[in-house]
Write an enzyme that holds these catalytic residues in place. Sequence first.
Site, PDB file in Angstrom:
ATOM      1  N   LYS A  83       0.853  -1.185   0.000  1.00  0.00           N
ATOM      2  CA  LYS A  83       0.000   0.000   0.000  1.00  0.00           C
ATOM      3  C   LYS A  83       0.892   1.239   0.000  1.00  0.00           C
ATOM      4  O   LYS A  83       1.777   1.382   0.856  1.00  0.00           O
ATOM      5  CB  LYS A  83      -0.885  -0.038   1.251  1.00  0.00           C
ATOM      6  CG  LYS A  83      -2.287   0.448   1.032  1.00  0.00           C
ATOM      7  CD  LYS A  83      -3.149   0.140   2.241  1.00  0.00           C
ATOM      8  CE  LYS A  83      -4.448   0.884   2.160  1.00  0.00           C
ATOM      9  NZ  LYS A  83      -5.215   0.771   3.401  1.00  0.00           N
TER      10      LYS A  83
HETATM   11  O1  G3P Z   1      -7.930   1.609   5.162  1.00  0.00           O
HETATM   12  C1  G3P Z   1      -8.310   2.726   4.448  1.00  0.00           C
HETATM   13  C2  G3P Z   1      -9.634   3.277   4.824  1.00  0.00           C
HETATM   14  O2  G3P Z   1     -10.622   2.278   4.680  1.00  0.00           O
HETATM   15  C3  G3P Z   1      -9.720   4.005   6.134  1.00  0.00           C
HETATM   16  O3  G3P Z   1     -11.035   4.263   6.529  1.00  0.00           O
HETATM   17  O4  G3P Z   1     -12.666   4.905   8.244  1.00  0.00           O
HETATM   18  O5  G3P Z   1     -10.254   5.519   8.580  1.00  0.00           O
HETATM   19  O6  G3P Z   1     -11.640   6.669   6.861  1.00  0.00           O
HETATM   20  P1  G3P Z   1     -11.403   5.416   7.604  1.00  0.00           P
END
Ligand code: G3P
Length: 214
Positions: A83
């Site tokens: 990533k």
């Molecule tokens: O892992 C990437 C993403 O899904 C993060 O989500 O909820 O931290 O905005 P969030």
Amino acid sequence: MKFFIDTAQSAEIRTVAQWGMLDGVTTNPSLVAASGRNYRELITEICQFFSGPVSAEVIATDFAGMMKEARDWAKLSPNIVVKIPLIASGIQAVSACAAEGIATNVTLCFQPLQALAAAKAGATYISPFIGRLDDIGQEGMHLLREIKTMYTNYQLSTQIIAASVRHLEHLRQAALLKVDIATIPFKLFTEMLKHPLTDQGLAKFMADAKKIPQ
Ligand code: G3P
């Protein structure tokens, strides 16, 4: 639509994998920090019981540092996806990873031209963060729609991961857009199975089943 789980909890991955619903795993530094686990040990453990794509994120932000981490991650297991953040050095790293056969998931995408750039560099996956756009009053789903159109227009093979998914409506709309993948928090995997009429109907069937002559 493929289902990835967005988590740093092995138990959650095992549970959804046992349900037969799991196509992949994504992690990020915030999720791993919250888990209290060592990142390398956690990813090693996941790759021992799960053979689908597992995203592990680089921490460096310079090209050389990202490539060192990317090669280290890739050595860990054939199912590792590295990533990489959507910055200029990250795009360069994506391009170099593609040349070396290392799969990449380009993260922190918030506008469609970032996604076009990632695809041109050879990204395996792009992760638009739809929930975080909703958080600031924009429409995350609009971003997904535009990326999907651009990739279709130019027949780009980078797979779109709907990321930062907050609720079931995000999943429903992503599936209707025919987005390739959604990476989903564990609680939404359980929520998507539920409806009050299912519970009520089951209670009635169980009660009636007792009345069936034996
Ligand atoms: O892992 C990437 C993403 O899904 C993060 O989500 O909820 O931290 O905005 P969030």
